[in-house]
Design an enzyme around this catalytic site. Structure first.
Site, PDB file in Angstrom:
ATOM      1  N   GLY A   1       0.836  -1.194   0.000  1.00  0.00           N
ATOM      2  CA  GLY A   1       0.000   0.000   0.000  1.00  0.00           C
ATOM      3  C   GLY A   1       0.866   1.237   0.000  1.00  0.00           C
ATOM      4  N   SER A   2       0.281   2.372   0.361  1.00  0.00           N
ATOM      5  CA  SER A   2       1.026   3.622   0.360  1.00  0.00           C
ATOM      6  C   SER A   2       0.175   4.732   0.942  1.00  0.00           C
ATOM      7  CB  SER A   2       1.446   4.030  -1.059  1.00  0.00           C
ATOM      8  OG  SER A   2       2.199   3.032  -1.697  1.00  0.00           O
ATOM      9  N   ASN A   3       0.847   5.826   1.355  1.00  0.00           N
ATOM     10  CA  ASN A   3       0.210   7.104   1.630  1.00  0.00           C
ATOM     11  C   ASN A   3       0.819   8.144   0.710  1.00  0.00           C
ATOM     12  OD1 ASN A   3      -1.111   6.097   4.042  1.00  0.00           O
ATOM     13  ND2 ASN A   3       0.830   6.369   5.128  1.00  0.00           N
TER      14      ASN A   3
ATOM     15  N   ASN B   1      -4.803   4.362  -0.324  1.00  0.00           N
ATOM     16  CA  ASN B   1      -5.186   3.097  -0.963  1.00  0.00           C
ATOM     17  C   ASN B   1      -6.675   2.829  -1.010  1.00  0.00           C
ATOM     18  OD1 ASN B   1      -2.333   2.025   0.691  1.00  0.00           O
ATOM     19  ND2 ASN B   1      -2.389   2.261  -1.519  1.00  0.00           N
TER      20      ASN B   1
END
Length: 845
Positions: A246-248, A523
């Site tokens: 995932g990621s921010n 996400n």
């Protein structure tokens, strides 16, 4: 003490230095490659690599071939074992070197396959000639000239490093020192790796289903359908359908920035080990290119980073990049299928691989892979059986199976300076394979988009062509993944003259937002990229709208809102880079912010101090004070953080495995967890509250106490000593916590009571960048603070395997130099290298 690094350099030092003194001396290495390097550049490659703190290379050259050669040389010096292993994989040769029954993990999506399975798939791709055809396609579908030149230089630089150290025997990393599978590469190897990365969130997640697909008996099909129903009923299979990485990302515009210029936070949550790590580098061609940031292993382009005027990042997106097609088989012939009444034979491709026998000799293994006009036949979708019986089979259509447009996208992005230019690039190629794009520029514009390769399946098309049937209908109803009717040609993906590639959405039908405020993504879908500017009315295959958001998405939005208002306890209002860095690694625990006070009340009121656990009554009286005094963060010394984490993990683990943000407006179990349900009118703050009357809440607390006592961890323990990563042979304490519990700095660890609790970080915050643009009077137009949380190299004998990790542990950001004067001052080591890649020639330099 100054360390010695590598400098691939210009022939004339004065041309580089402009007559100014340097802080480190330069050595020169000269290498002439063997005549066998086909397709190499036709001129000397000369570039310069300066190394700054934590082993970050800054490559400077006068053409794209040379800068790519410099990148490859530097990268191979740090990670040749990791990428050489992947070149074995994409060549379909793992069984030859490592044995067919050993395993390979596609670290980017978490899938693990037997070596033979991976080999059959990639050998099938190789035998088909698909990658070579993609290489030769004209742009925009195929690689543009600059990309082709960069790949030539990359191959030359990689091979130059291998030759410089004397082949595999000279490699310093013991992981592959002397290994016969470390070899010079060709351009086709680099492009096969690009193909592999493109299919990470599609075919790459179902390789076993493709290579093992074969007709089964009626009894076997019935058993598979029972397993299918079981995994769909418990929700576990649905949660595995999207990549676990995932990621921010934040894009901060003028209205949220203290100086009125853009700021970007890039915070991808990628694997800490293996082939999908990110590598930090700075690429420069005077007057043409100046870009700094992170790239995936084996890709000589910056994928997340900044130029002088634009900064951008990416987060794994919700849009599906593939669709299954349900095939109606011809009566009595399971190898033929019917389309519009016409019987069509499947294509049967026999694939042969070499495999290491137990006695050390080489043998061969054979398999047959079947395909249709839609794509390969497959019988398993990430753990969901799709049995190939006498009447039905399934084929996989993958929008990224022919997508090298993403290479052009990133090549052009590395040269872009404004959000408007970036948006034009997104629309020009529609090549981004599986991520959202978040950006901001020096003019104060912020940007969000899901432009990229997305199958053109509208909601109307999905409904008309739905072939899921009752058993598989949850896949579309809950996740938005349509299963289309392969017996009707009209059910193939739609096409638009406005789309770059056939079968993909036209750009205007994909969510995009340009604003002077801010954008964010964690996400979830496009819907709440900015709650004040919701993006609505898009097709379900792209993402769900007006539905519950994950805790990490919600804390991401809350942090921005509170910082703009000045209500987060930090000085003043709005953002600058330093404040953004504090927010990014603040380690707030959103589940704790919602639930801690109610949980303390439950603990204090427990009859006699006891609550019922899974295995009987548990004395929880010792947990009340640690919870009450916990600071609601996952910092290293946040006492009580582990206790609350075990409570929240136990509680959520007792309910459906369907992940928030993928399902409908509410999930089963929400009504018994929360006191305030989800509301689309207040999606950032709902659902909330803890229903302490629920027996499972009481059990989760009791079990958390049991968990810590069983592991020998004090109830008031912080993370220090119990959450760490071993790098360079030493334990390094790691702050942060699971994104599923609302920790923005996601460190996605697994509970392991036999290993101190959380003694390994499989994935989480990886390359982190906070980049801010400055005014015209500033010495440099952009400044960025960065981390590579797991270090620049996997060679555990190198100090750069752990020095960046230690800095991350201390929250000591690296202010990476970007402008020339900064770089001169920060240079720790350098070396010049001249590579002659022309067949049969040697350099006289």
């Amino acid at each position: 003490m100054r360390r010695r690094g590598l400098l691939i350099g210009l022939a004339v030092l004065a041309a580089l230095l402009g007559g100014r003194p340097e802080s480190a001396s330069a050595d020169t290495t000269r290498i002439s490659l063997r005549p066998s390097q086909n397709g190499a550049p036709d001129h000397l490659l000369k570039a310069t690599i300066r190394y700054t703190r934590y082993g970050v290379p800054h490559i400077r050259a006068h053409d794209i071939e040379s800068v790519a050669a410099g990148y490859a040389y530097a990268y191979a010096r740090d990670n040749i074992c990791t990428i050489a292993n992947e070149y074995v994989t994409v060549a379909g040769q793992r069984s030859r070197f490592f044995g067919p029954d050993a395993s390979w993990t596609f670290s980017g999506n978490g899938s693990t396959y037997k070596n033979a399975e991976a080999d059959f798939y990639f050998k099938w791709i190789s035998d088909s000639g698909l990658v070579r055809r993609m290489m030769r396609m004209p742009p925009p579908l195929g690689p543009k000239r600059g990309v082709r030149a960069g790949v030539k230089g990359y191959v030359a630089g990689y091979n130059a490093y291998l030759k410089k150290v004397g082949g595999p025997d000279g490699i310093k990393d013991p992981t592959c020192r002397g290994a016969d599978w470390v070899k010079p590469i060709k351009q086709i190897d680099a492009y096969r790796r690009f193909f592999q990365l493109g299919i990470l969130a599609s075919s790459g997640a179902v390789i076993d289903g493709i290579v093992n697909a074969a007709p089964v008996s009626g009894a076997a099909a019935a058993a598979a359908q029972r397993r299918q129903q079981a995994v769909l009923d418990d929700g576990s299979a649905l949660s595995r359908l999207q990549p676990q990485i995932g990621s921010n990302a934040y894009g901060i515009g003028a209205n949220a920035s203290r100086n009125g210029r853009g700021i970007v936070l890039g915070n991808p949550h990628f694997p800490w080990d293996g082939s999908e790590r990110l590598y930090q580098a700075h690429l420069q061609i005077p007057g043409k290119l100046n870009v700094s940031g992170g790239s995936l292993n084996g890709v000589p382009l910056v994928l997340i980073g900044n130029t002088r005027g634009l900064a951008w990042s990416h987060t794994v997106a919700t849009a599906w990049r593939f669709t299954p097609f349900a095939l109606t088989l011809a009566p009595g012939d399971p190898y033929s299928y019917i389309v519009d009444g016409e019987v069509k034979p499947m294509q049967a491709d026999d694939v042969t691989i070499k495999a290491l026998n137990p006695d050390g000799t080489l043998g061969t293994l054979q398999n047959t892979i079947y395909s249709t006009e839609y794509g390969p036949v497959f019988d398993s979708l990430v753990g969901i059986p799709l049995p190939w019986n006498s009447s039905t089979a399934f084929a996989l259509a993958d929008v990224n199976a022919t997508n090298f447009r993403y290479l052009n996208h990133f090549y052009d992005t590395d040269h872009a300076q404004t959000v408007r230019q970036y948006d034009a690039i997104e629309r020009r190629y529609q090549g981004v394979p599986w991520v959202n794009s978040i950006a901001a520029d020096s003019k104060g514009n912020a940007y969000y988009s899901m432009q990229g390769a997305i199958p053109y399946v509208t909601d109307e098309h999905a409904a008309d062509c739905n072939a899921a049937g009752p058993a598989l209908d949850p896949i579309f109803q809950i996740l938005g993944l349509p299963i289309l009717d392969g017996s009707r040609s009209e059910c193939n993906w739609e096409s638009s003259p406005d789309a770059v590639a056939p079968g993909t959405f036209p750009p205007d039908d994909v969510p995009t937002l340009i604003t002077r405020d801010y954008v964010t993504n964690g996400n979830d879908s496009h819907w709440l990229s900015n709650p004040d500017h919701p993006l609505e009315g898009f097709d379900r295959i792209i993402g769900i709208e007006r539905a519950e958001r994950t805790y990490r998405t919600r804390i991401g939005v809350i942090q921005v809102q509170q910082r703009i208002a000045g209500t987060d306890g930090l000085p003043g209002t709005k953002f600058n880079r330093l404040l953004l860095q504090k927010v990014a690694l603040g380690d707030r625990q959103y589940a704790g912010e919602m639930w801690r006070d109610a949980l303390v009340g439950l603990c204090d009121s427990a009859p006699g101090g006891f609550l019922p656990g899974s295995n009987g009554p548990v004395d929880v009286s010792g947990a009340c004070d640690p919870l009450a005094y916990w600071d609601l963060h996952d910092n290293l010394d946040s006492g009580g953080a582990i206790l609350f984490r075990r409570f929240a993990s136990n509680l959520l683990g007792n309910f459906t495995a369907i992940p928030t943000g993928l399902q409908g407006s509410t999930r089963p179990g929400d009504s018994v967890i929360y006191t305030t349900p989800f509301s689309a009118a207040d999606p950032v703050n709902t659902p909330r509250g803890l229903n302490v009357a629920n027996p499972l809440v009481r059990q989760a607390l009791a079990d958390a106490v049991t968990d810590l006592e069983g592991a020998g961890i004090p109830l008031d323990a912080g993370l220090r000593g119990y959450q760490y990563e071993v790098r360079g042979g030493k334990k390094i304490p790691i702050h942060g916590g699971p994104g599923t519990l609302g920790v923005f700095n996601a460190i996605n660890v697994r509970w392991d009571p036999e290993n101190d609790g959380y003694g390994d970080v499989p994935h989480g915050s990886s390359f982190i960048m906070a980049a801010q643009f400055n005014g015209p009077k500033a010495a440099c137009p952009v400044k960025a603070g960065t981390f590579v949380t797991y270090g620049q190299t996997e060679n555990q004998l190198s100090k750069h395997a752990s020095d960046y990790t230690r800095a991350f542990s201390r929250k000591d950001w690296n202010e990476v130099p970007f402008c020339r004067a900064q770089l001169r001052h920060a240079t720790l080591s350098k070396r010049r290298l001249v590579v002659d890649p022309r067949p049969g020639r040697r350099s006289n330099r």
